[in-house]
Design a protein around this motif. Structure first.
Motif, PDB file in Angstrom:
ATOM      1  N   VAL A   7       0.827  -1.211   0.000  1.00 36.12           N
ATOM      2  CA  VAL A   7       0.000   0.000   0.000  1.00 36.12           C
ATOM      3  C   VAL A   7       0.859   1.258   0.000  1.00 36.12           C
ATOM      4  N   ASP A   8       1.849   1.334   0.892  1.00 36.45           N
ATOM      5  CA  ASP A   8       2.707   2.522   0.941  1.00 36.45           C
ATOM      6  C   ASP A   8       3.466   2.711  -0.362  1.00 36.45           C
ATOM      7  N   GLU A   9       4.005   1.609  -0.903  1.00 39.89           N
ATOM      8  CA  GLU A   9       4.725   1.694  -2.173  1.00 39.89           C
ATOM      9  C   GLU A   9       3.805   2.165  -3.296  1.00 39.89           C
ATOM     10  N   ALA A  10       2.577   1.686  -3.307  1.00 35.56           N
ATOM     11  CA  ALA A  10       1.625   2.090  -4.346  1.00 35.56           C
ATOM     12  C   ALA A  10       1.333   3.588  -4.256  1.00 35.56           C
ATOM     13  N   ARG A  11       1.143   4.082  -3.061  1.00 35.04           N
ATOM     14  CA  ARG A  11       0.878   5.526  -2.883  1.00 35.04           C
ATOM     15  C   ARG A  11       2.068   6.367  -3.332  1.00 35.04           C
ATOM     16  N   ARG A  12       3.272   5.946  -2.915  1.00 33.94           N
ATOM     17  CA  ARG A  12       4.468   6.713  -3.296  1.00 33.94           C
ATOM     18  C   ARG A  12       4.704   6.643  -4.796  1.00 33.94           C
ATOM     19  N   LEU A  13       4.479   5.481  -5.386  1.00 30.62           N
ATOM     20  CA  LEU A  13       4.659   5.330  -6.827  1.00 30.62           C
ATOM     21  C   LEU A  13       3.679   6.215  -7.589  1.00 30.62           C
ATOM     22  N   ALA A  14       2.429   6.220  -7.173  1.00 27.77           N
ATOM     23  CA  ALA A  14       1.420   7.055  -7.840  1.00 27.77           C
ATOM     24  C   ALA A  14       1.778   8.538  -7.708  1.00 27.77           C
ATOM     25  N   LYS A  15       2.259   8.936  -6.550  1.00 29.53           N
ATOM     26  CA  LYS A  15       2.629  10.347  -6.341  1.00 29.53           C
ATOM     27  C   LYS A  15       3.840  10.729  -7.186  1.00 29.53           C
ATOM     28  N   LYS A  16       4.860   9.867  -7.214  1.00 30.21           N
ATOM     29  CA  LYS A  16       6.084  10.177  -7.971  1.00 30.21           C
ATOM     30  C   LYS A  16       5.866  10.173  -9.477  1.00 30.21           C
ATOM     31  N   LEU A  17       5.104   9.199  -9.973  1.00 29.17           N
ATOM     32  CA  LEU A  17       4.945   9.081 -11.427  1.00 29.17           C
ATOM     33  C   LEU A  17       3.808   9.928 -11.981  1.00 29.17           C
ATOM     34  N   LEU A  85       2.793  -5.618  -6.772  1.00 25.17           N
ATOM     35  CA  LEU A  85       2.117  -4.680  -7.652  1.00 25.17           C
ATOM     36  C   LEU A  85       2.464  -4.951  -9.108  1.00 25.17           C
ATOM     37  N   LEU A  86       1.456  -4.906  -9.947  1.00 25.14           N
ATOM     38  CA  LEU A  86       1.641  -4.939 -11.389  1.00 25.14           C
ATOM     39  C   LEU A  86       1.326  -3.528 -11.871  1.00 25.14           C
ATOM     40  N   CYS A  87       2.302  -2.896 -12.486  1.00 27.34           N
ATOM     41  CA  CYS A  87       2.149  -1.507 -12.907  1.00 27.34           C
ATOM     42  C   CYS A  87       2.384  -1.378 -14.405  1.00 27.34           C
ATOM     43  N   ALA A  88       1.683  -0.445 -15.003  1.00 27.31           N
ATOM     44  CA  ALA A  88       1.920  -0.074 -16.394  1.00 27.31           C
ATOM     45  C   ALA A  88       2.273   1.405 -16.394  1.00 27.31           C
ATOM     46  N   ALA A  89       3.454   1.708 -16.878  1.00 25.57           N
ATOM     47  CA  ALA A  89       3.938   3.089 -16.873  1.00 25.57           C
ATOM     48  C   ALA A  89       4.638   3.379 -18.177  1.00 25.57           C
ATOM     49  N   GLU A  90       4.877   4.654 -18.410  1.00 21.38           N
ATOM     50  CA  GLU A  90       5.619   5.040 -19.600  1.00 21.38           C
ATOM     51  C   GLU A  90       6.997   4.389 -19.593  1.00 21.38           C
ATOM     52  N   PRO A  91       7.542   4.133 -20.772  1.00 25.00           N
ATOM     53  CA  PRO A  91       8.887   3.543 -20.830  1.00 25.00           C
ATOM     54  C   PRO A  91       9.886   4.366 -20.018  1.00 25.00           C
ATOM     55  N   ALA A  93       9.969   5.041 -17.022  1.00 19.99           N
ATOM     56  CA  ALA A  93       9.440   5.739 -15.852  1.00 19.99           C
ATOM     57  C   ALA A  93       9.941   5.117 -14.557  1.00 19.99           C
ATOM     58  N   ALA A  94      10.029   3.795 -14.511  1.00 20.04           N
ATOM     59  CA  ALA A  94      10.458   3.123 -13.286  1.00 20.04           C
ATOM     60  C   ALA A  94      11.898   3.479 -12.926  1.00 20.04           C
ATOM     61  N   SER A  95      12.728   3.789 -13.920  1.00 19.78           N
ATOM     62  CA  SER A  95      14.119   4.136 -13.619  1.00 19.78           C
ATOM     63  C   SER A  95      14.214   5.481 -12.911  1.00 19.78           C
ATOM     64  N   GLY A 100      12.954   2.263  -2.607  1.00 18.48           N
ATOM     65  CA  GLY A 100      13.570   1.380  -1.633  1.00 18.48           C
ATOM     66  C   GLY A 100      13.269  -0.088  -1.875  1.00 18.48           C
ATOM     67  N   GLY A 101      12.630  -0.416  -2.963  1.00 18.48           N
ATOM     68  CA  GLY A 101      12.313  -1.803  -3.278  1.00 18.48           C
ATOM     69  C   GLY A 101      12.825  -2.170  -4.645  1.00 18.48           C
ATOM     70  N   ALA A 102      12.596  -3.400  -5.016  1.00 20.62           N
ATOM     71  CA  ALA A 102      13.037  -3.878  -6.321  1.00 20.62           C
ATOM     72  C   ALA A 102      11.903  -3.709  -7.326  1.00 20.62           C
ATOM     73  N   TRP A 103      12.164  -3.012  -8.400  1.00 22.42           N
ATOM     74  CA  TRP A 103      11.193  -2.824  -9.472  1.00 22.42           C
ATOM     75  C   TRP A 103      11.797  -3.375 -10.732  1.00 22.42           C
ATOM     76  N   SER A 104      11.093  -4.216 -11.422  1.00 20.59           N
ATOM     77  CA  SER A 104      11.620  -4.847 -12.626  1.00 20.59           C
ATOM     78  C   SER A 104      10.611  -4.764 -13.746  1.00 20.59           C
ATOM     79  N   GLN A 105      11.106  -4.472 -14.939  1.00 26.00           N
ATOM     80  CA  GLN A 105      10.254  -4.534 -16.117  1.00 26.00           C
ATOM     81  C   GLN A 105      10.190  -5.978 -16.554  1.00 26.00           C
ATOM     82  N   VAL A 106       8.975  -6.518 -16.613  1.00 28.14           N
ATOM     83  CA  VAL A 106       8.802  -7.920 -17.001  1.00 28.14           C
ATOM     84  C   VAL A 106       8.009  -8.063 -18.291  1.00 28.14           C
ATOM     85  N   GLY A 107       7.562  -6.952 -18.852  1.00 23.42           N
ATOM     86  CA  GLY A 107       6.785  -7.035 -20.080  1.00 23.42           C
ATOM     87  C   GLY A 107       6.500  -5.666 -20.653  1.00 23.42           C
TER      88      GLY A 107
END
Length: 150
Positions: A7-17, A85-91, A93-95, A100-107
Motif C-alpha cells: 500500500v505505501d509503495e503504491a501511494r508513493r509510486l502514484a505520487k512520484k509518477l 504490484l503490477l504496474c503499467a507506466a511510460e517507458p 518511468a520506473a528508472s 527502496g524496493g526492487a522494481w523490474s520490467q517484465v513485459g
C-alpha cells in the motif's frame, strides 16, 4: 499467509509518477488472471518476457516448483496471493523512481489483445488465465504451450 501488502509503495509510486503511471493493481489471483484483467481494462495486451519473469520469481515459487516438479513459470503466472504490484507506466518511468524496493520490467503493452509470453526463441505464446477464479472456487492452471500463429 505471511504477506505485506504494498500500500505505501503504491501511494508513493502514484505520487512520484503522476500521469506517467497508466495502471496499477495488486496481484492476488495470479499474474495470468490479474494480467488479463489489467490488459482488458486498458484495451491492450501484455507481452511478458519469460526470462524476466523467471528472474523475479519468489523463493516460495522456486521452492514449490522444486518440490512439486511443476514449471517455475507456471507458478509465477498462476499461483495467487502474491500481494505484489503490477504496474503499467511510460517507458523508463520506473528508472526515475527510487522507492527502496526492487522494481523490474517484465513485459510491455502491445496492440494485440490478451497475454503473451515471449520465450528465448522469440516466438510469443498465448497465456491463458490460470490463477484463482472466485466464481468457480478453484484454480485454473496453464499457459498455452502450443505454437502461436502470430
Amino acid at each position: 499467509l505471511d504477506f505485506e501488502p504494498r500500500v505505501d509503495e503504491a501511494r508513493r509510486l502514484a505520487k512520484k509518477l503522476g500521469p506517467r503511471l497508466h495502471a496499477m493493481m495488486d496481484l492476488s489471483d495470479g499474474l495470468s488472471t490479474d494480467g488479463h484483467r489489467m490488459a482488458a481494462a486498458s484495451g491492450c495486451g501484455i507481452e511478458f518476457d519469460s526470462a524476466a519473469l523467471k528472474s523475479v520469481a519468489s523463493e516460495a515459487a522456486r521452492r514449490t516448483s522444486a518440490s512439486d516438479g511443476g514449471a517455475l513459470l507456471d507458478h509465477v503466472l498462476n499461483d495467487g496471493e502474491d500481494f505484489e504490484l503490477l504496474c503499467a507506466a511510460e517507458p523508463r518511468a520506473a528508472s526515475r523512481v527510487r522507492l527502496g524496493g526492487a522494481w523490474s520490467q517484465v513485459g510491455i503493452a502491445i496492440d494485440r489483445p490478451g497475454l503473451w509470453l515471449r520465450e528465448a526463441t522469440g516466438r510469443p505464446r498465448r497465456i491463458r488465465q490460470g490463477g484463482w477464479e472466485h466464481w468457480t472456487n478453484g484454480e485454473r492452471r496453464s499457459f498455452d504451450t502450443r505454437d502461436s500463429d502470430v
